[in-house]
Design a protein around this motif. Sequence first.
Motif, PDB file in Angstrom:
ATOM      1  N   LYS A  19       0.934  -1.266  -0.156  1.00  0.00           N
ATOM      2  CA  LYS A  19       0.009   0.016   0.144  1.00  0.00           C
ATOM      3  C   LYS A  19       0.771   1.205   0.069  1.00  0.00           C
ATOM      4  N   TYR A  20       0.477   2.223  -0.827  1.00  0.00           N
ATOM      5  CA  TYR A  20       1.166   3.613  -0.906  1.00  0.00           C
ATOM      6  C   TYR A  20       0.284   4.575  -0.603  1.00  0.00           C
ATOM      7  N   THR A  21       0.837   5.597  -0.061  1.00  0.00           N
ATOM      8  CA  THR A  21      -0.001   6.812   0.153  1.00  0.00           C
ATOM      9  C   THR A  21       0.170   7.658  -1.236  1.00  0.00           C
ATOM     10  N   GLU A  22      -0.644   8.397  -1.430  1.00  0.00           N
ATOM     11  CA  GLU A  22      -0.577   9.272  -2.619  1.00  0.00           C
ATOM     12  C   GLU A  22       0.824  10.188  -2.638  1.00  0.00           C
ATOM     13  N   ARG A  23       1.087  10.585  -1.592  1.00  0.00           N
ATOM     14  CA  ARG A  23       2.555  11.129  -1.589  1.00  0.00           C
ATOM     15  C   ARG A  23       3.690  10.423  -1.885  1.00  0.00           C
ATOM     16  N   GLU A  24       3.600   9.093  -1.645  1.00  0.00           N
ATOM     17  CA  GLU A  24       4.697   8.253  -2.058  1.00  0.00           C
ATOM     18  C   GLU A  24       4.511   7.872  -3.364  1.00  0.00           C
ATOM     19  N   VAL A  25       3.505   7.709  -3.957  1.00  0.00           N
ATOM     20  CA  VAL A  25       3.184   7.480  -5.346  1.00  0.00           C
ATOM     21  C   VAL A  25       3.922   8.846  -6.132  1.00  0.00           C
ATOM     22  N   ASN A  26       3.496   9.865  -5.729  1.00  0.00           N
ATOM     23  CA  ASN A  26       4.011  11.032  -6.493  1.00  0.00           C
ATOM     24  C   ASN A  26       5.398  11.255  -6.260  1.00  0.00           C
ATOM     25  N   ILE A  27       6.042  10.752  -5.375  1.00  0.00           N
ATOM     26  CA  ILE A  27       7.543  10.745  -5.227  1.00  0.00           C
ATOM     27  C   ILE A  27       7.926   9.922  -6.200  1.00  0.00           C
ATOM     28  N   ILE A  28       7.745   8.532  -6.416  1.00  0.00           N
ATOM     29  CA  ILE A  28       8.394   7.603  -7.316  1.00  0.00           C
ATOM     30  C   ILE A  28       8.002   7.904  -8.742  1.00  0.00           C
ATOM     31  N   LEU A  29       6.896   8.542  -9.024  1.00  0.00           N
ATOM     32  CA  LEU A  29       6.407   9.035 -10.438  1.00  0.00           C
ATOM     33  C   LEU A  29       7.355  10.311 -10.601  1.00  0.00           C
ATOM     34  N   ALA A  30       7.670  11.146  -9.764  1.00  0.00           N
ATOM     35  CA  ALA A  30       8.372  12.352  -9.906  1.00  0.00           C
ATOM     36  C   ALA A  30       9.830  12.198 -10.254  1.00  0.00           C
ATOM     37  N   ASP A  31      10.239  11.001  -9.848  1.00  0.00           N
ATOM     38  CA  ASP A  31      11.584  10.607 -10.344  1.00  0.00           C
ATOM     39  C   ASP A  31      11.839  10.423 -11.723  1.00  0.00           C
ATOM     40  N   ALA A  32      10.697   9.780 -12.386  1.00  0.00           N
ATOM     41  CA  ALA A  32      10.719   9.443 -13.588  1.00  0.00           C
ATOM     42  C   ALA A  32      10.191  10.593 -14.559  1.00  0.00           C
ATOM     43  N   TYR A  33       9.360  11.543 -14.156  1.00  0.00           N
ATOM     44  CA  TYR A  33       8.717  12.576 -14.753  1.00  0.00           C
ATOM     45  C   TYR A  33       8.318  13.673 -14.203  1.00  0.00           C
ATOM     46  N   ASP A  34       8.228  14.909 -14.594  1.00  0.00           N
ATOM     47  CA  ASP A  34       7.692  16.003 -13.778  1.00  0.00           C
ATOM     48  C   ASP A  34       6.123  15.899 -13.598  1.00  0.00           C
ATOM     49  N   ASP A  35       5.468  15.554 -14.688  1.00  0.00           N
ATOM     50  CA  ASP A  35       3.907  15.524 -14.514  1.00  0.00           C
ATOM     51  C   ASP A  35       3.554  14.439 -14.163  1.00  0.00           C
ATOM     52  N   PHE A  36       3.692  13.948 -12.843  1.00  0.00           N
ATOM     53  CA  PHE A  36       3.490  12.664 -12.227  1.00  0.00           C
ATOM     54  C   PHE A  36       2.024  12.481 -11.826  1.00  0.00           C
ATOM     55  N   CYS A  37       1.112  13.669 -11.941  1.00  0.00           N
ATOM     56  CA  CYS A  37      -0.284  13.554 -11.718  1.00  0.00           C
ATOM     57  C   CYS A  37      -0.967  12.869 -13.075  1.00  0.00           C
ATOM     58  N   THR A  38      -0.561  13.538 -14.062  1.00  0.00           N
ATOM     59  CA  THR A  38      -0.985  12.660 -15.554  1.00  0.00           C
ATOM     60  C   THR A  38      -0.473  11.305 -15.454  1.00  0.00           C
ATOM     61  N   LEU A  39       0.840  10.772 -14.983  1.00  0.00           N
ATOM     62  CA  LEU A  39       1.031   9.529 -15.081  1.00  0.00           C
ATOM     63  C   LEU A  39       0.246   8.747 -13.708  1.00  0.00           C
ATOM     64  N   ARG A  40       0.209   9.343 -12.819  1.00  0.00           N
ATOM     65  CA  ARG A  40      -0.823   8.519 -11.806  1.00  0.00           C
ATOM     66  C   ARG A  40      -2.029   8.136 -12.210  1.00  0.00           C
ATOM     67  N   ARG A  41      -2.753   9.430 -12.835  1.00  0.00           N
ATOM     68  CA  ARG A  41      -4.061   9.153 -13.478  1.00  0.00           C
ATOM     69  C   ARG A  41      -4.287   8.305 -14.377  1.00  0.00           C
ATOM     70  N   ASP A  42      -3.173   8.092 -15.518  1.00  0.00           N
ATOM     71  CA  ASP A  42      -3.144   7.273 -16.601  1.00  0.00           C
ATOM     72  C   ASP A  42      -3.168   5.739 -16.121  1.00  0.00           C
ATOM     73  N   MET A  43      -2.260   5.695 -14.852  1.00  0.00           N
ATOM     74  CA  MET A  43      -1.874   4.290 -14.696  1.00  0.00           C
ATOM     75  C   MET A  43      -3.101   3.748 -13.794  1.00  0.00           C
ATOM     76  N   ILE A  44      -3.849   4.766 -13.405  1.00  0.00           N
ATOM     77  CA  ILE A  44      -5.093   4.316 -12.477  1.00  0.00           C
ATOM     78  C   ILE A  44      -6.123   3.868 -13.812  1.00  0.00           C
ATOM     79  N   GLY A  45      -6.293   4.436 -14.695  1.00  0.00           N
ATOM     80  CA  GLY A  45      -7.171   4.362 -16.003  1.00  0.00           C
ATOM     81  C   GLY A  45      -6.861   3.143 -16.576  1.00  0.00           C
TER      82      GLY A  45
END
Length: 182
Positions: A142-168
């Motif tokens: 289980k990950y908090t939203e903050r942890e998800v954002n940190i992991i995705l931000a390491d790969a790309y600045d627009d982590f919100c779009t990545l997070r949304r698309d991964m859920i989609g």
Amino acid sequence: MKELEAVALFKCLADKSRLQILQSLALEDMYVERLAERLGVTPPTVSFHLKKLAEAGLVRSYRTQYYAMYTLCREMLEARMIDLIRQDAGEEDMQAKRDEAYRQKVIAAFFEYGKLKSIPAQKKKERIVLEELVKGFEPGRKYTEREVNIILADAYDDFCTLRRDMIGEGLLCRESGVYWRP
């Protein structure tokens, strides 16, 4: 059925005269002259088409008194289309290799030093990129939203779009602010 056999079968069935011969043989077994008379063509024409039908495994002949009689190979005609077009194991292996080569090409084009250069516009390529990014998450954890954002931000600045698309895409699940990889 091997690919070449399926191609030969479909080519054979793509001729109107051969279909008429098969229709006539579906009613009763016949000899060449009877088929020629019925179809309004010459016996050599019927013989030519019967040879092609026999090579494709759709008809066979047997002898009775003075005639070579032709009959349908009903088991061949009763085969399901899916069985005729199903790929053999060698072709599946080749397709898997082509898919993996394409996947590696997409990853090489969109990632540089572990960072995502841009989000692909094509859905197929975006799915490959997202599948690569989801490897950074442990299955079941289980990950908090903050942890998800940190992991995705390491790969790309627009982590919100990545997070949304991964859920989609069903690569990440979310419930009450908690994320996990299924």
